[in-house]
Design an enzyme around this catalytic site. Structure first.
Site, short mmCIF file in Angstrom:
data_model
loop_
_atom_site.label_atom_id
_atom_site.label_comp_id
_atom_site.label_asym_id
_atom_site.label_seq_id
_atom_site.Cartn_x
_atom_site.Cartn_y
_atom_site.Cartn_z
CE LYS A 186 -3.84 1.65 2.90
NZ LYS A 186 -4.89 1.81 3.73
CB SER A 238 -8.28 3.16 2.25
OG SER A 238 -7.42 3.09 3.79
CB SER A 276 -8.76 1.34 5.22
OG SER A 276 -9.28 2.22 4.94
#
Ligand code: GLN
Length: 489
Positions: free
Chosen positions: A76, A153, A177
């Site tokens: 990420k 997210s 997320s």
């Protein structure tokens, strides 16, 4: 090769049936083919990947292979990677190249993984569909013609892993997320106990809630990834000492053969509206667990429906403080103004997107002297009540199960208001407030053939049993999440 799980690939790598270079090349060509359509990576690192793979192959050849040697992963883009652009999906950090490596990404390096690239996300991890990304939203590989959200997210990681553009990857979960995007893309998403995985070098959103964790296609794969991510880190003052999450092989069953397990269902969630499919699938999985020998008990977390309100006070409050550092002086973007204050203003107005600005305004407001007691302190009290209620519930049951969300993935162009987005976090935020471990695992397919997920929640540091139960649920679910099944060759 794309459909292999991490566990399967490791076996083939060890027996030299496949090489890390072959495995990496297969993923790189997948990225070439689908990467721009899915928009799951902000930055790809093919040269680094091939170098990592060559090093892994050498270690396999000379008998010094590491735990995850040669496994291609997505990181990420919130984890700082030395020498590789790290953006947090924000214009503010569009050209930021860290001089240091986050603890988590360092652990992936030490384990021998192959870095394919930095995965897309919501700007500073604020959002639910990854639509607040400065680089555009990632797309779900499921039913591509419909252009569905891969969630947020950590939506870049879920899009990549579900599409076969990575075998697994990292996310961060501040209010859901990891779990929400995993649940709507047919994946396993782990939000570990707060403090199990180091936050050092991970760009901060809300420090008391931010939790790094893995995303993978099976619970066993997720467990191996968690095993390398966990561990005390003296550089993170909230990293838990004396913890030891370590897995040597595949997870043992927690049910069957007369094993006793009490599974709790949260009473207050029963009245929350969910889709008919989610309801049916949730009930079917509960029935499966029962027939496998579990005892089902009802537990109460009296304030759990207030968790959303508390979260949307605490998270923005912490964010407003954490994001104060982006001022055009120390990091990233700088827009020159007439004086230093004007520079701050212009930089922040140009560098932050709308949602991030909204959060900072909310955060600053709830921390102002006239609002502090009525909002922030009240939210902190609700948080304590929820944490206490979880502790109490775990006296009546070993683990808790609940839905991960209300329904299947929505189209990316759905027109939701900020409050409608916030409401989607109803099933996930309480676990962040309480700091307890929660895993989202595939639970079944809805009538529209899209996946739905279910959560398993445990007491603090009971991550292992949470994963063990999640594995049973994934097995019962019958969801086929092999990338070539989801989106073709
Ligand atoms: N959707 C939540 C939010 O927007 C959760 C985000 C997260 O967990 N990073 O704050």
């Amino acid at each position: 090769m794309i459909d292999l799980t991490i566990v399967e690939a490791l076996k083939k790598l060890k027996s030299r049936e496949i090489s890390a270079t072959e495995l990496t090349r297969a993923h790189l060509s997948r990225i070439e083919k689908f990467g721009s359509e899915l928009n799951c990576y902000i930055t790809t690192t093919p040269e680094r990947a091939l170098a990592d793979a060559a090093a892994a192959d050498e270690r396999y050849a000379n008998g010094t292979a590491r735990v995850l040697d040669g496994i291609p992963i997505a990181m990420k883009d919130l984890f700082a990677t030395r020498g590789i652009r790290t953006t947090a999906a924000s214009k503010m950090l569009e050209n930021f190249i860290p001089e240091y490596e986050s603890t988590i990404s360092q652990k992936y390096i030490d384990a021998g993984t192959v870095l394919l690239g930095k995965a897309n996300l919501d700007e500073f991890a604020m959002g639910t569909f990854s639509k607040t990304s400065y680089f555009g939203a990632p797309v779900s590989p499921w039913q591509r013609e419909r252009k569905l959200t891969a969630g947020g997210s950590s939506g870049g990681t879920t899009s990549a892993v579900a599409g076969g553009l990575a075998m697994g990857g990292t996310g961060t979960d501040t209010g859901g997320s990891i779990r929400f995007p995993a649940s709507i893309t047919g994946l396993v998403g782990v939000k570990p106990t707060y403090g199990l995985c180091s936050r050092w070098g991970c760009i901060a959103f809300a420090s008391s809630l931010d939790t790094p964790g893995p995303i993978a296609r099976t619970v066993d794969d997720a467990a191996i990834l968690l095993s390398i991510m966990a561990g005390h880190d003296p550089k993170d003052s909230t990293s838990a000492p004396n913890q030891n999450f370590h897995i040597e092989s595949e997870l043992e069953p927690i049910l069957g053969n007369g094993k006793k397990l009490r599974i709790g269902i949260i009473k207050e969630f029963k009245d929350v509206e969910i889709s008919a499919d989610m309801k049916k699938i949730f009930e079917a999985r509960i029935a499966d667990l029962k027939s496998a020998g579990a005892e089902i008990v009802e537990v109460s977390i009296p304030n759990i429906l207030d968790a959303l309100a508390a979260y949307y006070i605490i998270a923005p409050a912490e964010a407003s403080s954490n994001l104060a550092r982006y001022d055009g002086v120390r990091y990233g973007l700088r827009v020159e103004g007439n004086d230093i204050y004007d520079t701050y203003k212009k930089t922040r107005a140009a560098g932050f997107g709308e949602e991030v600005q909204r959060r900072m305004i909310i955060g600053t407001a709830v921390l102002s002297s006239e609002s502090y007691d009525v909002y922030f302190m009240q939210a902190a009290r609700v948080r304590r009540l929820i944490a206490n209620a979880f502790n109490k519930a775990f006296e009546q049951c070993d683990l808790i199960v609940c839905p991960a969300g209300a329904g299947t993935a929505m189209p990316l162009d759905s027109d939701l208001s900020p409050l409608e987005y916030y409401a989607l976090d109803l099933f996930t935020v309480a676990m962040n407030l309480a700091g307890v471990p929660a895993v989202s695992t595939p639970a079944g397919l809805a009538t529209n053939n899209l996946p739905l997920g279910m959560q398993v929640v445990g007491k603090r540091f009971d991550d292992l049993r949470v994963l063990q139960l999640a594995k049973h649920i994934q097995q019962f679910s019958g969801v086929d999440n092999r990338p070539t099944k989801i989106m073709g060759e």
